[in-house]
Write a protein that holds these residues in place. Structure first.
Motif, PDB file in Angstrom:
ATOM      1  N   VAL A   1       0.967  -1.005   0.034  1.00  0.00           N
ATOM      2  CA  VAL A   1      -0.139   0.185   0.533  1.00  0.00           C
ATOM      3  C   VAL A   1       0.782   0.778  -0.263  1.00  0.00           C
ATOM      4  CG1 VAL A   1      -1.767   1.034   1.495  1.00  0.00           C
ATOM      5  CG2 VAL A   1      -1.789  -1.225   1.212  1.00  0.00           C
ATOM      6  N   ALA A   2       0.771   2.037  -0.701  1.00  0.00           N
ATOM      7  CA  ALA A   2       1.870   3.371  -0.601  1.00  0.00           C
ATOM      8  C   ALA A   2       1.223   4.056   0.413  1.00  0.00           C
ATOM      9  CB  ALA A   2       1.426   3.897  -2.485  1.00  0.00           C
TER      10      ALA A   2
ATOM     11  N   SER B   1       0.756   5.872   6.830  1.00  0.00           N
ATOM     12  CA  SER B   1      -0.081   6.348   7.747  1.00  0.00           C
ATOM     13  C   SER B   1      -1.504   6.376   8.201  1.00  0.00           C
ATOM     14  CB  SER B   1      -1.260   6.905   5.780  1.00  0.00           C
ATOM     15  OG  SER B   1      -0.204   8.567   5.398  1.00  0.00           O
ATOM     16  N   TYR B   2      -0.904   5.000   7.869  1.00  0.00           N
ATOM     17  CA  TYR B   2      -2.844   4.026   9.065  1.00  0.00           C
ATOM     18  C   TYR B   2      -1.644   3.502   9.732  1.00  0.00           C
ATOM     19  CZ  TYR B   2      -4.790   2.954   3.470  1.00  0.00           C
ATOM     20  OH  TYR B   2      -6.039   4.107   2.529  1.00  0.00           O
TER      21      TYR B   2
END
Length: 460
Positions: A116-117, A121-122
């Motif tokens: 995931v790019a 951020s997650y």
């Protein structure tokens, strides 16, 4: 919504035209038909090694058909689970994985989310194991034909196909001649009609052939006389019959214009077509002649063990939307056709070209050209059909007056009388599986719509 018990009276042979135009009924078909049956998704020769894939549709759902790293056949919904973007953009290819063009989510060929790019951020909230591609639960292959189903409880593919496998083995798959391969690419064309209309047309409709396609047969006859090229030889309308098979699970399939290698009548395809094939092979050169001679020997060896003496066929339908177009000629390719629904009043036909795998390239190219000249997006037969269905589409459902039901009641001539001429020609019709039907009858369509009504009424 349309009451199907009133709209589809299959035994009487009456079908309400609204079955082909009703939008609510169409939406119900997507769940009752296209999620509850085995659907063709491709041929194994199109995805020969790990990572090779093709795209297809199951109803309105586009799917990726792929071999995973262990060469297992897998089918995934072509949809990124993040925002629903189309994941794979090309009809076929070879991939180690797929990356979504929207947010860069990456998936491997087993459907797992593996990248995931800007994953930081997650903040460790992302659960990759829950966000893989949606996989079609049932995938199976018969003779290289790959089928898939969304119904985890559906019967085995063998049980679904039933006795039509006997005809597939002898008339399409032909392992005794080395099997088939599907050439790269496919033809696509739109037809302004309901998907069921073309499926039932290939299921049974021999009646329209000598009428609708008169100009085609005249062109073939002229080509035969002037160039020695003839891929529909003999009196097709007297030397052929239809076969209806009902699988153990109740599914109807049909094989039309079925002919016999052992037909002794002078004007039969069995007597005329080999002469035409030889002439065409000689025009192609020594390699084609040698192949045809070897093929004939292998066919005769097979017939020693298999007394059915099959020769060829023409139009088929495997329920619900897979059809084939064939020929008694050894030098014409066979077409694999799907009738993809595109709304109640539109379908998109996808057609592949199947050739005998052991044939030399010169034969494969010639065989493909013959198919392209008749049953293909720009072929003479397809254009005839498209014009008729376009006119029907403009009429049906466009009027404010009450529509009369369509008549599917044609029983055909007396069956025993019809079959007697085959017996007199030395053919053991009793050895064939399924129900043998006259060439001109609508019995197969009645079986098609009867089973259709049953599926649409199921509660699960």
């Amino acid at each position: 919504m349309l009451n199907l018990h009133e709209a589809v009276k299959d035994r009487e042979g009456y079908i309400d035209p609204s079955v082909f135009t009703d939008e609510d009924l169409y939406r119900l078909e997507m769940s009752k038909i296209f999620q509850k049956t085995w659907l063709y998704v491709g041929h194994e020769s199109s995805i020969p090694k790990a990572g090779s894939y093709i795209l297809n549709y199951m109803g309105e759902n586009e799917v990726i058909v792929i071999r995973d790293p262990n060469s297992r056949l897998r089918v995934f919904l072509n949809r990124c689970p993040h925002r629903g973007n189309k994941l794979c953009l090309f009809d076929q290819g070879l991939q180690k994985g797929f990356t979504c063009s929207f947010h860069g989510w990456r998936f491997d060929t087993e459907g797992r989310l593996n990248g995931v790019a800007d994953s930081n951020s997650y903040a460790d909230t992302l659960k990759p194991e829950r966000l893989g591609l949606k996989e079609v639960p049932r995938v199976s292959s018969y003779g290289g034909l790959i089928f898939a189903s969304w119904d985890d409880e559906i019967s085995s593919l063998d049980g679904y196909l039933g006795d039509i496998r006997w005809y597939l083995d002898r008339l399409l798959l032909k392992a005794f001649l080395g099997g088939i391969e599907v050439l790269p690419g496919r033809g696509k064309y739109l037809m302004p009609t309901n998907w069921k209309m073309m499926a039932d047309n290939f299921m049974h409709d021999g009646t329209h052939v000598p009428i609708t396609h008169t100009s085609f047969f005249q062109a073939v006859q002229k080509t035969q006389e002037t160039k020695g090229i003839g891929w529909f030889g003999g009196n097709l309308f007297d030397s052929a019959l239809n076969v209806l098979t009902i699988s153990p699970t109740g599914v109807p399939h049909a094989c039309g214009f079925f002919e016999f290698l052992g037909d002794t009548r002078a004007d039969s395809s069995a007597q005329v077509q080999p002469i035409l094939d030889r002439t065409m092979a000689e025009r192609l050169g020594p390699e084609a002649v040698q192949w045809l001679d070897d093929r004939t020997k292998r066919l005769k060896e097979f017939v020693k063990e298999d007394k059915s003496m099959v020769l060829g066929s023409a139009n088929w339908t495997i329920f619900p939307n897979l059809s084939f177009i064939m020929s008694p000629s050894a030098l014409r390719a066979n077409g694999i056709i799907q009738w993809h629904p595109r709304g109640a009043k539109m379908l998109e036909a996808w057609q592949w070209t199947a050739v005998e795998k052991d044939a030399p390239d010169v034969v494969k190219r010639f065989a493909a050209s013959l198919l392209a000249s008749d049953q293909a997006p720009a072929g003479m037969i397809t254009i005839d059909d498209t014009e008729n269905f376009d006119r029907m589409a403009r009429n049906v459902g466009s009027s404010t007056i009450e529509e009369r039901p369509f008549d599917y009641s044609m029983p055909g001539m007396d069956k025993q009388q019809f079959l007697e001429k085959f017996r007199q020609a030395g053919i053991d019709v009793g050895a064939l599986p399924g129900s043998l039907e006259p060439l001109f009858t609508e019995e197969m369509a009645r079986a098609y719509y009867g089973y259709y009504r049953e599926l649409m009424a199921e509660s699960r």
